[in-house]
Design an enzyme around this catalytic site. Sequence first.
Site, PDB file in Angstrom:
ATOM      1  N   GLU A  45       0.862  -1.198   0.000  1.00 39.99           N
ATOM      2  CA  GLU A  45       0.000   0.000   0.000  1.00 39.99           C
ATOM      3  C   GLU A  45       0.891   1.237   0.000  1.00 39.99           C
ATOM      4  O   GLU A  45       1.486   1.586   1.020  1.00 39.99           O
ATOM      5  CB  GLU A  45      -0.930   0.014   1.223  1.00 39.99           C
ATOM      6  CG  GLU A  45      -1.818   1.258   1.254  1.00 39.99           C
ATOM      7  CD  GLU A  45      -2.612   1.401   2.552  1.00 39.99           C
ATOM      8  OE1 GLU A  45      -2.932   0.377   3.192  1.00 39.99           O
ATOM      9  OE2 GLU A  45      -2.901   2.554   2.923  1.00 39.99           O
ATOM     10  N   ARG A  49       1.005  10.344   0.011  1.00 34.52           N
ATOM     11  CA  ARG A  49       1.353  11.392   0.974  1.00 34.52           C
ATOM     12  C   ARG A  49       2.614  12.138   0.593  1.00 34.52           C
ATOM     13  O   ARG A  49       3.066  13.004   1.339  1.00 34.52           O
ATOM     14  CB  ARG A  49       1.563  10.773   2.369  1.00 34.52           C
ATOM     15  CG  ARG A  49       0.309  10.170   2.925  1.00 34.52           C
ATOM     16  CD  ARG A  49       0.538   9.601   4.308  1.00 34.52           C
ATOM     17  NE  ARG A  49      -0.469   8.613   4.597  1.00 34.52           N
ATOM     18  CZ  ARG A  49      -0.447   7.799   5.635  1.00 34.52           C
ATOM     19  NH1 ARG A  49       0.544   7.857   6.506  1.00 34.52           N
ATOM     20  NH2 ARG A  49      -1.405   6.921   5.807  1.00 34.52           N
ATOM     21  N   THR A  72      -4.253   6.220   1.359  1.00 34.85           N
ATOM     22  CA  THR A  72      -4.564   7.621   1.661  1.00 34.85           C
ATOM     23  C   THR A  72      -5.245   8.295   0.462  1.00 34.85           C
ATOM     24  O   THR A  72      -4.958   9.444   0.133  1.00 34.85           O
ATOM     25  CB  THR A  72      -3.310   8.413   2.105  1.00 34.85           C
ATOM     26  OG1 THR A  72      -2.450   7.569   2.878  1.00 34.85           O
ATOM     27  CG2 THR A  72      -3.703   9.592   2.971  1.00 34.85           C
ATOM     28  N   LYS A 132     -11.323  -1.188   5.849  1.00 30.60           N
ATOM     29  CA  LYS A 132     -10.174  -0.948   6.721  1.00 30.60           C
ATOM     30  C   LYS A 132     -10.739  -0.463   8.057  1.00 30.60           C
ATOM     31  O   LYS A 132     -11.663   0.358   8.071  1.00 30.60           O
ATOM     32  CB  LYS A 132      -9.307   0.118   6.062  1.00 30.60           C
ATOM     33  CG  LYS A 132      -8.220   0.724   6.901  1.00 30.60           C
ATOM     34  CD  LYS A 132      -7.343   1.622   6.030  1.00 30.60           C
ATOM     35  CE  LYS A 132      -6.388   2.439   6.881  1.00 30.60           C
ATOM     36  NZ  LYS A 132      -5.313   3.049   6.088  1.00 30.60           N
TER      37      LYS A 132
HETATM   38  C1  3PG Z   1      -2.054   4.365   7.837  1.00 31.50           C
HETATM   39  O1  3PG Z   1      -1.402   5.268   7.354  1.00 31.50           O
HETATM   40  O2  3PG Z   1      -2.917   3.720   7.269  1.00 31.50           O
HETATM   41  C2  3PG Z   1      -1.724   4.080   9.222  1.00 31.50           C
HETATM   42  O3  3PG Z   1      -1.511   5.288   9.859  1.00 31.50           O
HETATM   43  C3  3PG Z   1      -0.500   3.239   9.372  1.00 31.50           C
HETATM   44  O4  3PG Z   1      -0.405   3.132  10.719  1.00 31.50           O
HETATM   45  P1  3PG Z   1       0.942   2.772  11.463  1.00 31.50           P
HETATM   46  O5  3PG Z   1       1.986   3.711  10.945  1.00 31.50           O
HETATM   47  O6  3PG Z   1       0.594   3.008  12.906  1.00 31.50           O
HETATM   48  O7  3PG Z   1       1.250   1.328  11.152  1.00 31.50           O
END
Ligand code: 3PG
Length: 212
Positions: A45, A49, A72, A132
């Site tokens: 994934e 960002r 995102t 999710k």
């Molecule tokens: C995401 O971006 O989907 C989550 O914030 C990932 O979370 P983590 O960095 O706590 O694993």
Amino acid sequence: MTQDIATLDAIVARAPVIPVLVFEDPESAVAIGRALVAGGLPALEITLRTPAALDCIRACRTIEGAVVGAGTVLDAGQMEAAVSAGANFLVSPGASPRLMDAAASARAPLLPGVATAGEAMTLMERGYRRMKFFPAEPAGGAEYLKALASPLPQVKFCPTGGVTLEKAPKYLALPNVMCVGGSWVVPADAVKARDWGRIETLAREAAALARG
Ligand code: 3PG
């Protein structure tokens, strides 16, 4: 169309963990992607960002065995850009009505984020069954998600947000969890040191996690 559940299920069946990735440039994206796939985590994934995210999606599509998602995804424009860059699947932290309208005609399946029973029910009205659970740990963790299994048995979740190698097993043991997501397999210091071997080792540990 409604959610392409078969395609999403085939993707998440490949590994218990989906790495959540923030890539700065295509060259290191491919090196990290290769390490993750070699370690047994083929579904990537790549979050939208960073300015380089779409180029990183394009670059990672060349990795043999990789299934490349865009994360995102916040609006219809990003959704279209991600699909045009070759994204095989899409992930969003939440589910706005306009995003869901756009997903209905997108050329890749969306895994939308929810944190409550009400949000899940709103998506169920649109035919969604794979979601999710975000942000998993702050929203209530495995206990909370377990409590959603009885009233909403049709829905399977990918908890993400604060999940670690140590915390993943309690999620993966739940009947309504199909996989977990997390960034722990790609620590910032390993990226800085270009220590792809360490990332492959972390991926291998994650890939060995059992599902319940
Ligand atoms: C995401 O971006 O989907 C989550 O914030 C990932 O979370 P983590 O960095 O706590 O694993």
